[in-house]
Scaffold this active site. Structure first.
Site, PDB file in Angstrom:
ATOM      1  N   SER A 230     -10.820  79.042  26.014  1.00  0.00           N
ATOM      2  CA  SER A 230     -11.754  77.478  25.570  1.00  0.00           C
ATOM      3  C   SER A 230     -10.822  76.583  26.453  1.00  0.00           C
ATOM      4  CB  SER A 230     -11.613  77.863  24.915  1.00  0.00           C
ATOM      5  OG  SER A 230     -10.543  76.624  23.876  1.00  0.00           O
ATOM      6  N   LYS A 231     -11.505  75.617  26.606  1.00  0.00           N
ATOM      7  CA  LYS A 231     -10.597  74.009  27.483  1.00  0.00           C
ATOM      8  C   LYS A 231     -10.433  73.198  26.362  1.00  0.00           C
ATOM      9  CE  LYS A 231     -15.265  71.254  27.586  1.00  0.00           C
ATOM     10  NZ  LYS A 231     -16.026  71.108  29.335  1.00  0.00           N
TER      11      LYS A 231
END
Ligand code: GLU
Length: 465
Positions: A230-231
């Site tokens: 996930s960013k």
């Protein structure tokens, strides 16, 4: 084939992997690779993200001009609306004015899907009315997926989903289908996250009277804790890897190994082998671990395999600080290309990332070295001052200033004191380079030159008792 990223953030490594797979598959099938920017989420899109996608693709080997596009989803808005209207007119979709609260109140649960309340109410279009697809009550939707076989979805479990919002604007599900239809897309390779959308989308293809594409949902990419990358938590931007000094060739080789491997247990292979051997059907459907340590090791191997001249060229952005790469700690006029070329082969075998070139060579270009104080404290123990005095005197007396002579000279200084070369070197290394690790010391001193080396030894001595 198409690659259809949404320009809502930095370009994700998982996206790069899907793009490469699409690219290779198109090549293998004699097909066309189309780039479509899905820019209909106006609130989250930014033009710079689109530019980021184009330049990241370019870097990874999908060069501008070598594919069709980019097309922009927003430019096809007329078609999206026309398709929504067709579905309504043919009775495959109906208007609905239920609020979320009303649906929840009827079902007694906040998680319940839509209960088809408006199906037969005969509502016409109107402000605030969403358009919903009338899913069949019977039968099942069989998705043909090259990686996952034929996942089958019971139609009665698919709610009457929204295809256009209350303001009339079609949603992603429909826009994506209509674009694929308009572009004549036959194969959709995309992330596993979209699999739940697929039966709905396939129902739309059927309802619009066009044969659906063959799908391939490529496995989700996870971190070492098996969490989806996930960013917010992980380093996911392809640009971040590029700016740290991963080579594009290493990166794309590694990305293709997420869920797939070339024959004979090989991992590091030329791109031409991947293009020839990659089989979409061989991709493992289970989550693929993005192992940065392994990628790093790959990169080190790719760096070592470069011809020296290419290595020197590849280091330039870190030596001069161009683009998004931070500037080095020296002034541009302090950089000496010849000195760098002289030590480049020594550095090439020691670094795994191109950015690591900077701490390895900064001592050559700075007026005085950046001193790692912990390394200094460790190396400059009792006796270091006397040792530096003796070493400096011995070096001053030398006629020739080459690595071999420097080494034997220092070795002799150590032997007189009953010290091994490693121990003798430590204070000299810290005095000359500021660090305890780095390129081979004597070659470094040779390239740095007599005057500068001696000046640094004397300067270090002044700091000592
Ligand atoms: N725009 C979608 C995304 O970025 C891709 C959808 C698709 O490939 O069908 O996730």
């Amino acid at each position: 084939m198409r690659f259809a990223p949404s320009p809502t953030g930095m370009f994700h490594v998982g996206g790069a992997r899907s793009a490469l797979q699409n690219w290779i598959y198109a090549k293998q099938q004699g097909g066309v690779f189309v780039l479509r920017i899905e820019d209909t989420d106006a609130a989250r899109n930014k033009p710079e993200w689109t530019e980021g996608i184009l330049s990241a693709l370019d870097w990874i080997g999908i060069a501008r001009g070598s594919y069709e596009g980019p097309y922009f989803q927003s430019q096809n808005a007329g078609e999206h609306r026309a398709a929504a209207a067709r579905l309504y007119e043919s009775g495959r979709a109906y208007y609905c004015d239920c609020t979320r609260e009303a649906v929840q109140a009827r079902s007694g649960s906040q998680y319940a899907g839509y209960d088809s309340f408006c199906r037969d109410r005969g509502l016409g279009p109107g402000e605030g009315r969403a358009l919903r697809f009338r899913t069949p009550d019977e039968g099942a939707t069989v998705v043909v997926d090259l990686i996952r076989g034929e996942p089958t979805f019971e139609n009665k479990l698919i709610e009457d989903f929204v295809i256009a919002r209350g303001d009339g604007s079609p949603v992603f599900l429909l826009a994506n289908v209509v674009d694929d239809m308009t572009m004549g897309i036959t194969h959709v390779i995309r992330a596993e996250e979209h699999l739940p959308n697929t039966p709905k989308q396939q129902l739309l293809w059927d309802a619009l009277g066009v044969k659906p594409p063959v799908w391939a949902h490529v496995p989700v990419v996870v971190n070492e804790k098996r969490q989806k990358l996930s960013k917010r938590r992980d380093k996911v931007a392809l640009e971040a890897y590029r700016d740290e000094g991963y080579l594009a060739d290493a990166m794309r080789n590694y990305l293709m190994l997420l869920g797939w491997a070339p024959s004979n247990d090989r991992e590091i292979v030329p791109w031409s082998v991947i293009e020839e051997e990659f089989r979409l059907a061989e991709v493992n459907p289970s989550p693929a671990f993005f192992d940065e340590k392994k990628l790093r090791a790959f990169n080190g191997e790719y760096i070592r395999a470069l011809p020296v001249a290419e290595f020197v060229a590849a280091c330039q952005p870190w030596l001069t600080g161009t683009g998004t790469i931070p500037p080095p700690p020296w002034q541009p006029e302090e950089f000496d290309a010849d000195a760098f070329a002289a030590v480049a082969p020594l550095a090439q075998t020691r670094i795994a990332l191109l950015s690591e070139i900077v701490p390895n060579v900064d001592f050559l270009f700075l007026a005085s070295p950046l001193v790692d104080e912990a390394a200094w404290a460790k190396a400059m123990k009792e006796g270091a001052g006397e040792l530096l005095d003796a070493a400096t005197a011995a070096f001053e007396a030398l006629e020739s200033w080459d690595a071999e002579t420097l080494k034997s000279t220092l070795e002799a200084v150590g032997t007189e004191r009953g010290l091994k070369l490693g121990k003798t070197q430590a204070p000299v290394r810290v005095a000359v380079t500021g660090r305890s690790v780095g390129l081979p010391l004597f070659e470094s001193m040779e390239v740095l030159g007599r005057e500068r080396t001696l000046a640094r030894l004397r300067a270090a001595r002044v700091r000592l008792p």
